[in-house]
Design a protein around this motif. Structure first.
Motif, PDB file in Angstrom:
ATOM      1  N   GLU A 141     -15.779  85.659  19.613  1.00 38.29           N
ATOM      2  CA  GLU A 141     -16.756  85.544  20.548  1.00 38.29           C
ATOM      3  C   GLU A 141     -16.111  84.661  21.224  1.00 38.29           C
ATOM      4  N   GLN A 142     -15.857  83.595  21.583  1.00 33.30           N
ATOM      5  CA  GLN A 142     -15.821  82.285  22.414  1.00 33.30           C
ATOM      6  C   GLN A 142     -14.651  82.903  22.712  1.00 33.30           C
ATOM      7  N   LEU A 143     -13.578  83.055  21.780  1.00 32.80           N
ATOM      8  CA  LEU A 143     -12.520  83.667  22.563  1.00 32.80           C
ATOM      9  C   LEU A 143     -12.015  84.669  23.591  1.00 32.80           C
ATOM     10  N   GLU A 144     -12.733  85.621  22.971  1.00 29.43           N
ATOM     11  CA  GLU A 144     -12.280  86.535  23.728  1.00 29.43           C
ATOM     12  C   GLU A 144     -13.060  86.848  25.435  1.00 29.43           C
ATOM     13  N   GLN A 145     -13.596  85.708  25.501  1.00 24.26           N
ATOM     14  CA  GLN A 145     -14.015  85.435  26.875  1.00 24.26           C
ATOM     15  C   GLN A 145     -12.869  84.332  27.524  1.00 24.26           C
ATOM     16  N   ILE A 146     -12.096  83.852  26.952  1.00 30.68           N
ATOM     17  CA  ILE A 146     -11.377  83.206  27.714  1.00 30.68           C
ATOM     18  C   ILE A 146      -9.858  83.829  27.808  1.00 30.68           C
ATOM     19  N   ASN A 147      -9.865  82.973  29.041  1.00 34.57           N
ATOM     20  CA  ASN A 147      -8.337  83.385  30.075  1.00 34.57           C
ATOM     21  C   ASN A 147      -7.046  82.916  29.024  1.00 34.57           C
ATOM     22  N   LEU A 148      -6.597  83.766  28.301  1.00 38.50           N
ATOM     23  CA  LEU A 148      -5.360  83.090  27.332  1.00 38.50           C
ATOM     24  C   LEU A 148      -3.639  82.484  28.171  1.00 38.50           C
ATOM     25  N   GLU A 149      -4.106  83.128  30.075  1.00 36.51           N
ATOM     26  CA  GLU A 149      -2.688  82.935  29.827  1.00 36.51           C
ATOM     27  C   GLU A 149      -3.270  81.265  30.856  1.00 36.51           C
ATOM     28  N   THR A 150      -4.580  81.516  31.237  1.00 36.35           N
ATOM     29  CA  THR A 150      -4.853  79.981  31.673  1.00 36.35           C
ATOM     30  C   THR A 150      -5.102  78.549  30.689  1.00 36.35           C
ATOM     31  N   ALA A 151      -5.882  78.979  29.548  1.00 35.78           N
ATOM     32  CA  ALA A 151      -5.371  78.098  28.399  1.00 35.78           C
ATOM     33  C   ALA A 151      -4.093  77.748  28.175  1.00 35.78           C
TER      34      ALA A 151
END
Length: 174
Positions: A141-151
């Motif tokens: 659920e937390q992962l789905e809220q993260i901008n993966l490109e930014t991370a």
């Protein structure tokens, strides 16, 4: 341009002298400086792994496409690298999961429809752990809220890759 995640420079040079070696093309790429050997273990959590991945992706950014990225089986270290590249290019979590799991279908025949428990175990133990490590997320659920490109960009910069090389790599991949 070849990113060899599994072998060392010494191992590649040993291949060239072995009786069964039969790839003049790979040898020519290597001798012209188009192959980098990272000699990575599968310890995705180590600083050495991260800095080696940053070194390899910087090498790609500094060289021309097409790119070939490989390890021994093409699923763990290569899968990790492909996940980073996909995230850099704006892929969704679902796209990254789908692409990552193809290698386990190709290698072991694991798919969601026929072996859902095994599929989920591979996904949780491998890819999700990698993504949690890179992003700091503790749940899907937390992962789905993260901008993966930014991370992923932050992960690569912390590992030693410059913002300029990330931009150059993205331009070449695009």
């Amino acid at each position: 341009t070849v990113l060899n995640l599994a072998d060392s420079t010494e191992a590649i040079e040993e291949y060239f002298t072995s009786d069964g070696f039969d790839s003049a093309y790979y040898r020519a790429l290597y001798e012209s400086g188009q192959v980098i050997a990272l000699d990575l273990t599968a310890n995705f959590y180590s600083d050495d792994f991260a800095s080696s991945i940053a070194e390899g992706l910087t090498f790609l950014a500094e060289n021309e496409t097409p790119y070939c990225i490989h390890c021994t089986e093409g699923k763990d270290r290569t899968g990790f690298t492909a996940m980073l590249l996909e995230a850099l290019m704006g892929a969704t979590l679902d796209e990254i999961i789908s692409d990552y799991m193809i290698s386990f279908y190709n290698y072991y025949g694991i798919d969601k429809e026929h072996e859902p428990e095994r599929y989920q175990a591979v996904l949780d133990i491998n890819l999700m752990d990698m993504l949690f490590h890179i992003t700091g997320a503790e749940s899907v659920e937390q992962l789905e809220q993260i901008n993966l490109e930014t991370a992923v960009t932050a992960y690569l910069i912390e590992a030693g890759m410059s913002q300029e090389d990330i931009v150059m790599l993205k331009q070449k991949l695009g």
